[in-house]
Design a protein around this motif. Structure first.
Motif, PDB file in Angstrom:
ATOM      1  N   ARG A 122      -3.847  -5.218  -0.074  1.00 24.25           N
ATOM      2  CA  ARG A 122      -4.100  -5.717  -1.425  1.00 24.25           C
ATOM      3  C   ARG A 122      -3.158  -5.061  -2.423  1.00 24.25           C
ATOM      4  O   ARG A 122      -2.675  -5.712  -3.343  1.00 24.25           O
ATOM      5  CB  ARG A 122      -5.535  -5.404  -1.832  1.00 24.25           C
ATOM      6  CG  ARG A 122      -6.529  -6.299  -1.216  1.00 24.25           C
ATOM      7  CD  ARG A 122      -7.886  -5.637  -1.285  1.00 24.25           C
ATOM      8  NE  ARG A 122      -8.910  -6.652  -1.231  1.00 24.25           N
ATOM      9  CZ  ARG A 122      -9.564  -7.090  -2.285  1.00 24.25           C
ATOM     10  NH1 ARG A 122      -9.334  -6.595  -3.467  1.00 24.25           N
ATOM     11  NH2 ARG A 122     -10.459  -8.031  -2.155  1.00 24.25           N
ATOM     12  N   GLN A 123      -2.926  -3.766  -2.227  1.00 25.30           N
ATOM     13  CA  GLN A 123      -2.020  -3.121  -3.155  1.00 25.30           C
ATOM     14  C   GLN A 123      -0.618  -3.699  -2.987  1.00 25.30           C
ATOM     15  O   GLN A 123       0.124  -3.823  -3.954  1.00 25.30           O
ATOM     16  CB  GLN A 123      -2.073  -1.601  -2.953  1.00 25.30           C
ATOM     17  CG  GLN A 123      -1.708  -0.771  -4.170  1.00 25.30           C
ATOM     18  CD  GLN A 123      -2.488  -1.124  -5.432  1.00 25.30           C
ATOM     19  OE1 GLN A 123      -2.590  -2.281  -5.820  1.00 25.30           O
ATOM     20  NE2 GLN A 123      -3.032  -0.121  -6.093  1.00 25.30           N
ATOM     21  N   ARG A 124      -0.270  -4.111  -1.770  1.00 21.84           N
ATOM     22  CA  ARG A 124       1.025  -4.767  -1.573  1.00 21.84           C
ATOM     23  C   ARG A 124       1.082  -6.092  -2.338  1.00 21.84           C
ATOM     24  O   ARG A 124       2.117  -6.486  -2.858  1.00 21.84           O
ATOM     25  CB  ARG A 124       1.282  -5.035  -0.086  1.00 21.84           C
ATOM     26  CG  ARG A 124       1.606  -3.774   0.696  1.00 21.84           C
ATOM     27  CD  ARG A 124       1.714  -4.061   2.174  1.00 21.84           C
ATOM     28  NE  ARG A 124       1.662  -2.834   2.943  1.00 21.84           N
ATOM     29  CZ  ARG A 124       2.754  -2.129   3.290  1.00 21.84           C
ATOM     30  NH1 ARG A 124       3.957  -2.590   2.986  1.00 21.84           N
ATOM     31  NH2 ARG A 124       2.638  -1.007   3.949  1.00 21.84           N
ATOM     32  N   ILE A 125      -0.074  -6.769  -2.374  1.00 24.13           N
ATOM     33  CA  ILE A 125      -0.125  -8.014  -3.151  1.00 24.13           C
ATOM     34  C   ILE A 125       0.178  -7.706  -4.619  1.00 24.13           C
ATOM     35  O   ILE A 125       0.968  -8.394  -5.274  1.00 24.13           O
ATOM     36  CB  ILE A 125      -1.505  -8.691  -3.018  1.00 24.13           C
ATOM     37  CG1 ILE A 125      -1.757  -9.082  -1.565  1.00 24.13           C
ATOM     38  CG2 ILE A 125      -1.601  -9.910  -3.921  1.00 24.13           C
ATOM     39  CD1 ILE A 125      -3.186  -9.510  -1.278  1.00 24.13           C
ATOM     40  N   GLY A 126      -0.448  -6.635  -5.104  1.00 26.76           N
ATOM     41  CA  GLY A 126      -0.198  -6.232  -6.486  1.00 26.76           C
ATOM     42  C   GLY A 126       1.267  -5.892  -6.723  1.00 26.76           C
ATOM     43  O   GLY A 126       1.837  -6.225  -7.771  1.00 26.76           O
TER      44      GLY A 126
END
Ligand SMILES: Nc1ncnc2c1ncn2[C@@H]1O[C@H](COP(=O)(O)OP(=O)(O)OP(=O)(O)O)[C@@H](O)[C@H]1O
Ligand code: SF4
Ligand SMILES: [Mg+2]
Lengths: 324, 360, 325
Positions: free
Chosen positions: B168-172
């Motif tokens: 998810r942080q990669r999505i961010g």
């Protein structure tokens, strides 16, 4: 009764909690469908609603088959020798005739059209207006919220039947006016809930993220926040449909909704009241259909609420196991 | 004050930034009864291509400063320039064109992604908002971005809930990267993640910095992480910057008593210094940002405090013999090798709390 | 607390003013409508029109008319004036005064019934969630909200009055019976029994749901668990702690419902032929008796606004948190 009842019935609306196991990776719609399929009460209500929709659609067909129009006074066949209405089961008149010799079955079918039309249209308008007003109030807050929120409180606490009949008596009764009046008194039920949810959603980090990307207020409200409010809005809208149907029937019963001779379940009952109890079938069929419809929608709304509640996953999991 | 003239290439300049949140009361007409002085006069320069670390205890105003820099709300006062443009007083719509150049990565990988929207549309959001690409073109670019940050492009249509915290942080990160910004403000981008995942995200951010020539403002609790990623570090206390220095200077010769306290309480990856450094006792609680102490804000807890500290506010300045760019706001800066307090390994709960919030 | 109340009272007055103004616009200042003609009703004569025009000053500028209209509504004896019925020439205030006792009687009896019924069903449901009791309560609630008032009223009339009466068991009076309380309290209650039951059954559903959900919520809270752990009996826990904190939403709903009945239980009165405000307004609409319609709308609005203020006051007493908000 006032419309704040709808909120009370909606009870604690499902909180948004995507982290709860079992709803991950599915859209709310997929989830609801999956869960409703295991809910016997929900299936029965959907079947009943579908049957009534079919009845409404098939109204002209039924009129064609029986050969009786909805407003035809069948002077020759519709009454007995002494001019009395025919009881149910009489030749050619499955549900009997009323005092003017009109076919009750055909009138019920056409009445279904009115009820469904009013129920769905008024709810659709109320939902759209409620969502927009609630989003603006909750998202912007401040004085705008202060005013809108209090207006919604007032609308919800007002005796809507009184105001509806006053408005209808001033402007003359017509179906569009009835729909608008119902929508006006219903929008606040949705608006208040949406406002509360928008108020909490706007503090979420994803809203700030959207802002930091350069999204405008409208985009944040309708593209980002709105999808998070789908669950409560669906539940409330489902519960508003029967409220609107009852509202219309009540107005028509008082002679201020759908104007005779156009049939509606409400004005059929008002006709019946003018005749008296000895012809019970005047009463029983409009009552039955009206009750069946509102009950089916309310049961469905209740089931949808459970289905959208992430906390209820345990129950649904157990049910699935039993079914398997 | 660091000398801006010394560096030709300032990407972001903040001058005396103030952000007060009013506290209101009243029946009909609300009137202000006080304010939370979350950021109270911060000046900073961020150079093109560098990573500026920002550390400080919980509630000292780091996130608020980040939001000021991103102009997520109006500044109470102060000047903000980005890439030569003055952003200080721009309206919400006036800010929009500049948002392409500056992006933010948020702390909470759950809260910062809209759980009701698909990953593809989340990452594509900046492209849609700024009308950069639409339709198939947008999809192609989003999938390209997903690949860059190490996500499977086939997961385009999934919902955030289907990803792990690190993903998810990669999505961010992908979303922040979409418009090829110059500056990315990372507000504690890894503190919500497992330690094992933290390194992956940090490495990703470092790789991207090289690849796209990014400038970072990196906010963190974890002093070790900040030391690892930053070129320079700024230390914040109660809405003010108390010390700024190159990372090596700051970790080897911290001058501000507060910086010393932070470093002594933390296990830092500087084998020589850290082990010999004594733990410092801080007395008293963190004061409220509604009523910050007079003079030096740290005087209520400072082991070196003198009468002048509570009356006169120390300014950021460099001491004799300091390397350029090492500035400290203290009347009595700590000299190299100076012992601040007893050897007892007691730390007051303020600092302990600070550590407790850092992921373990 | 006082500030909170002042704010609510001011807001209530503003609400009332808005409604009063809307009524003015709707009836007196709607473009293309001759208000004198509307007020005159069916028995219109040129002399009557002139009379009305003079009395209401419809030839004056609208703003002056509005000012006079507002002045007529200020509750000072001698000044307060709702006009006269265009059917029997009685002052509207007299007509309303005749009708209000019926609405008060309706409200008192039905409110007691729906509170007792609604809260007990809710408590039963909440004490054993998902039990048979709870399911039964759900059926009760959903039937209650699905049931249009006029259908329940007609059903009760059919079964309890018509069927029983034609079989010679005339327990319930025929529609239209009404005895003032002061005249004969027993007869009064007897005449009102069916209307009371109708209103109570329809309204109780909401209270069951409210009681159940707030009870479940409070019963799950920590202090209730503590109370249980301390060994307080189940009963005590439910009544002392649970119910107390469920009071706030119930009080709110109660205020709204009570005001609605007081302002005219239109459908119940129509079906049972009770000449309260509800039936009066329906009949007035039928015969275009505009002064009476306007009077009743204003009085009903006043009830609602007043009820809202009283509820807010109670709310502040019951739940200290709202006082500071
Ligand atoms: N919108 C707001 N309204 C009022 N006060 C606020 C607001 N945002 C932050 N504050 C206050 O400002 C101060 C600084 O908060 P901020 O979030 O910037 O701290 P932080 O350094 O980021 O802390 P953390 O490490 O916990 O993220 C805190 O006292 C906080 O309560
Ligand atoms: S100025 Fe005084 S109180 Fe502040 S840090 Fe320096 S020594 Fe301590
Ligand atoms: Mg923060």
């Amino acid at each position: 009764m006032s419309l704040s009842t709808v909120e009370a019935i909606a009870g604690d609306l499902p909180p948004e909690d995507p982290a709860v196991k079992g709803i991950q990776g599915r859209t709310p719609l997929q989830l609801v469908v999956a869960r409703l399929r295991t809910d016997r009460v929900a299936i029965i209500s959907i079947v009943v609603i579908l049957l009534i929709i079919i009845l409404a659609i098939a109204a002209p067909l039924i009129a064609g088959i029986t050969g009786h129009g909805a407003t035809d006074a069948n002077v020759d066949t519709g009454t007995d020798a002494s001019g009395q209405p025919l009881p149910p089961g009489s030749a050619g008149y499955l549900l009997g005739t009323d005092n003017l010799g009109r076919d009750i079955l055909v009138r019920i079918a056409y009445g279904a059209r009115v009820s469904l039309l009013v129920g769905v249209l008024a709810t659709a308008i109320a939902t759209i207006v409620g969502v927009v007003v609630g989003l603006f109030a909750g998202y912007f807050g401040g004085w705008l919220d202060g005013i809108l929120a209090r207006i919604m409180d007032v609308v919800l606490s007002f005796p809507y039947v009184l105001f509806a009949i006053v408005l209808v008596s001033v402007f003359g009764s017509s179906l569009p006016l009835v729909i608008l009046v119902i929508a006006f008194f219903s929008f606040a039920a949705i608006g208040r809930i949406v406002r509360g949810q928008a108020l909490s959603q706007r503090e979420k980090e994803y809203v700030e993220a959207a802002h930091s990307l350069g999204a405008g207020n409208l985009r944040i409200m309708f593209v980002d926040i709105l999808p998070n409010l789908v669950a409560p809005v669906i539940v409330l809208a489902t519960l508003l449909i029967p409220t609107a149907i009852i509202f219309e029937a009540t107005l028509s019963f008082l002679g201020l909704g759908v104007t005779p001779p156009t049939p509606s379940w409400g004005n059929m009952l008002s006709d019946a009241e003018g005749v008296g109890f000895q012809a019970w079938w005047f009463y029983i069929f409009p009552m039955l259909f009206l009750l069946l419809t509102t009950l089916a929608f309310n049961l469905l709304g209740d089931a949808v609420r459970d289905a959208l509640d992430p906390r209820a996953e345990r129950i649904f999991a157990a049910r699935r196991k039993k079914a398997a | 004050m660091p000398d801006p003239a010394a560096d030709g290439d300032i990407l972001l300049g903040a001058e005396d930034i103030v952000k007060h949140f009013p506290i209101k009361e009243g029946i009909f007409f609300k009137h202000q009864v006080g304010s939370v002085k979350a950021v109270d006069g911060v000046s900073l320069q961020v150079r093109r291509g560098e990573t500026l670390g920002l550390v400080g205890e919980t509630g000292c105003g780091k996130s608020t400063l980040a939001r000021c820099i991103m102009r997520l709300f109006p500044l109470t006062s102060g000047h903000l320039t980005f890439d030569g443009a003055d952003l200080s007083t721009l309206s919400r719509s006036g800010m929009r064109p500049y948002r392409r150049g500056m992006q933010m990565i948020f702390q909470d990988p759950y809260g910062s992604l809209n759980s009701r929207r698909r990953v593809g549309s989340i990452i594509g959001d900046p492209l849609a908002i700024h009308h950069v690409a639409s339709g198939a073109e947008r999809r192609k670019r989003v999938q390209g971005l997903m690949e860059v940050v190490g996500l499977n492009p086939e997961h385009y249509n999934r919902f955030p809930a289907e990803f792990s915290g690190g993903q998810r942080q990669r999505i961010g990160v992908a979303r922040a990267l979409a418009l090829h910004p110059k500056l990315i403000v990372c507000d504690e981008p890894v503190s919500a993640l497992d330690v094992s995942i933290q390194a992956q995200i940090i490495n990703l951010l470092e790789d991207l910095q090289g690849e796209f020539g990014l400038t970072y403002i990196f906010i963190a609790h974890d002093l070790a992480v900040v030391q690892h990623v930053s070129d320079r570090v700024a230390v914040m206390y109660l809405g003010k910057i108390v010390e700024v220095a190159d990372v090596k200077d700051l970790y080897s010769t911290p001058h501000h008593p507060y910086t010393n306290a932070l470093l002594s309480a933390s296990v830092v990856a500087d084998p020589d210094k850290a082990r010999t450094r004594d733990r410092i006792i801080l007395t008293g609680d963190v004061p409220s940002p509604i009523n910050p102490p007079s003079g030096c804000r740290f005087h209520t807890r400072c082991p070196k405090a003198q009468p002048i500290c509570s009356t006169e506010e120390p300014l950021l300045k460099s001491g004799v013999g300091d390397p350029p760019g090492h500035v400290t706001a203290c009347h009595f800066p700590v000299a190299e090798g100076e012992k601040l307090a007893s050897e007892k390994a007691t730390i007051l709960h303020a600092v302990e709390g600070f550590l407790a919030e850092a992921p373990t | 607390m006082t500030r909170f109340l002042i704010r609510r009272i001011v807001f209530g007055l503003i609400t009332l003013w808005v409604i009063i103004t809307l009524v003015f616009v709707l009836y007196y200042a709607r473009p293309g409508v001759d208000p004198a003609r509307e007020l005159a009703g069916r028995a219109v004569t040129p002399a009557l029109l002139e009379n009305i025009n003079k009395e209401y000053g419809f030839n004056l500028p609208v703003i002056v008319q509005y000012w006079n209209y507002l002045k007529r509504l200020v509750p000072i004896p001698g000044q307060f004036n709702l006009g006269t019925s265009n059917v029997n020439r009685l002052p509207v205030t007299t007509i309303i005064a005749q009708a209000v006792p019926i609405d008060i009687s309706l409200a008192v009896g039905s409110a007691i019934l729906w509170m007792v019924l609604g809260i007990s069903v809710g408590v039963l449901a909440a004490r054993r969630p998902r039990s048979l009791w709870d399911r039964g309560a759900t059926v009760f609630v959903l039937t209650g909200v699905s049931m249009p008032t006029f259908i329940l009223g007609l059903l009760l009339l059919y079964v309890l009055y018509y069927l029983l009466t034609i079989h010679g068991i005339a327990i319930f009076p025929k529609p239209g019976s009404w005895t003032p309380f002061t005249q004969n309290p027993l007869e009064w209650a007897h005449d009102l029994l069916l209307p009371w039951i109708t209103l109570a059954l329809i309204t109780a559903a909401t209270y069951s749901r409210l009681t159940r959900s707030s009870l479940l919520e409070t019963l799950g809270e920590d202090y209730i668990r503590t109370a249980r752990a301390k060994g307080l009996s189940e009963r005590r826990v439910v009544y002392r702690h649970g119910l107390r904190s469920s009071l706030t939403p119930i009080v709110t709903q109660f205020g709204i419902d009570l005001a609605t009945v007081l302002g005219g239980a239109i459908i119940t009165e129509s079906i049972f032929g009770l000449p309260g405000l509800g039936l009066t307004v329906v009949q007035a609409i039928e015969v275009e008796n505009l002064p009476v319609v306007i009077g009743i709308v204003l009085v009903a609005s006043f009830f609602v606004v007043a009820a809202n203020i009283v509820v807010d006051a109670l709310y502040a007493v019951l739940d200290p948190r709202v006082r500071v908000s």
